[in-house]
Design an enzyme around this catalytic site. Structure first.
Site, PDB file in Angstrom:
ATOM      1  CB  SER A 209      47.800  20.697  32.037  1.00 58.64           C
ATOM      2  OG  SER A 209      48.627  21.841  31.944  1.00 58.64           O
TER       3      SER A 209
ATOM      4  CE1 TYR B 191      52.205  17.097  32.405  1.00 57.95           C
ATOM      5  CE2 TYR B 191      52.266  19.293  31.434  1.00 57.95           C
ATOM      6  CZ  TYR B 191      51.784  18.410  32.391  1.00 57.95           C
ATOM      7  OH  TYR B 191      50.866  18.847  33.307  1.00 57.95           O
TER       8      TYR B 191
END
Length: 269
Positions: A147, A160
């Site tokens: 990401s 995360y």
């Protein structure tokens, strides 16, 4: 399908998190390009429907594993069953992952430990298991989905963001180790994408979850697939995302974390 030489047999792609989002779109692209599929997701009903659809639509073999990758034994179970079935995996797509939202002091520990297991440990475990065969046969491709979160710390999604930083670092490192082996590693780093991620992470009311800022899953998957086939290492879909990640390098870290926190705060604040 699996006992003939690599040059003669139909190739097989294993994709985790294949029941929805980017994983589903990647599975569709591989199927359309005549790959047999091994699909992994904890949603058994969706997997069954997808398998029947893709097998008929693309005339390929589709094998399903309804596995929860937060359970530590899942990677070994998948690998063992494929070995017993003499199925060789030519492409491994580590797409499964999820996030949590909130102040770290207040978020649920069990959920975060499960996230670490899925986003980091199972990804590493599956890569370890399948990579040896790829190196021995002199061919293989690995696509790890990280990401843009990998490029900076993420207040309100601290764990995360840290997991995706691991995926990026790990992928770049082994990509260099594998030079000259015939095996390539690509790490896909999408920005905000229109998937079920925001709902799962309970962040639908955050500023960054605004739909008009998101790329669609089909576009991200196409970019990921093309980049994997071209043996690219780090891929950031979207010009805006590439500019933002590049700008982080030249911005003081304390300012970066403040900006990221502001982007993740609720819209009504």
């Amino acid at each position: 399908m699996n006992n003939t030489p690599k040059s003669q047999r139909q190739k097989t792609a294993l994709i985790t998190g294949a029941a929805s989002g980017i994983g589903y779109q990647l599975a569709y692209i591989f199927g359309r390009n005549n790959y047999n599929l091994v699909l992994v997701d904890k949603n058994e009903q969706k997997l069954t429907e997808i398998a029947a659809d893709f097998a008929q639509k693309f005339n390929i073999v589709v094998k399903n594993f309804a596995k929860d990758l937060s359970i530590p034994t899942s990677p070994t179970e998948i690998f063992a069953e494929l070995q017993q079935s003499s199925i060789k995996v030519d492409v491994l797509v580590n797409n499964a992952g999820f996030g949590t939202y909130g102040v770290f002091a207040e978020t649920d520990l069990t959920t975060e430990l499960d996230m670490l297991q899925v986003n980091i440990v199972s990804l590493t475990h599956l890569t370890k298991l399948f990579l040896k065969d790829m190196v021995e046969q002199g061919y293989g491709k690995i696509l790890n989905v990280a990401s843009v979160a990998a490029f900076q710390p993420g207040p309100l999604m601290a764990v995360y963001f840290a997991t995706k930083a691991y995926v990026l670092s790990f992928s770049e490192a082994i990509a260099q180790e594998l030079e000259g082996t015939g095996v390539s590693v690509t790490v896909l780093c999408p920005g905000p994408t229109a998937t079920e991620f925001q709902k799962t992470a309970a962040m639908e009311d955050s500023k960054i979850a605004s739909v008009n800022r998101m790329m669609d899953t089909e576009r991200v998957a196409k970019i990921g697939y093309r980049s994997l086939m071209a043996n690219k290492i780090v891929v950031i879909p979207g010009l805006r995302n590439r500019i933002l990640t590049e700008s982080v390098r030249f911005t003081p870290r304390n300012l970066v974390t403040k900006v990221v926190k502001s982007m993740h705060e609720l819209k009504n604040r």
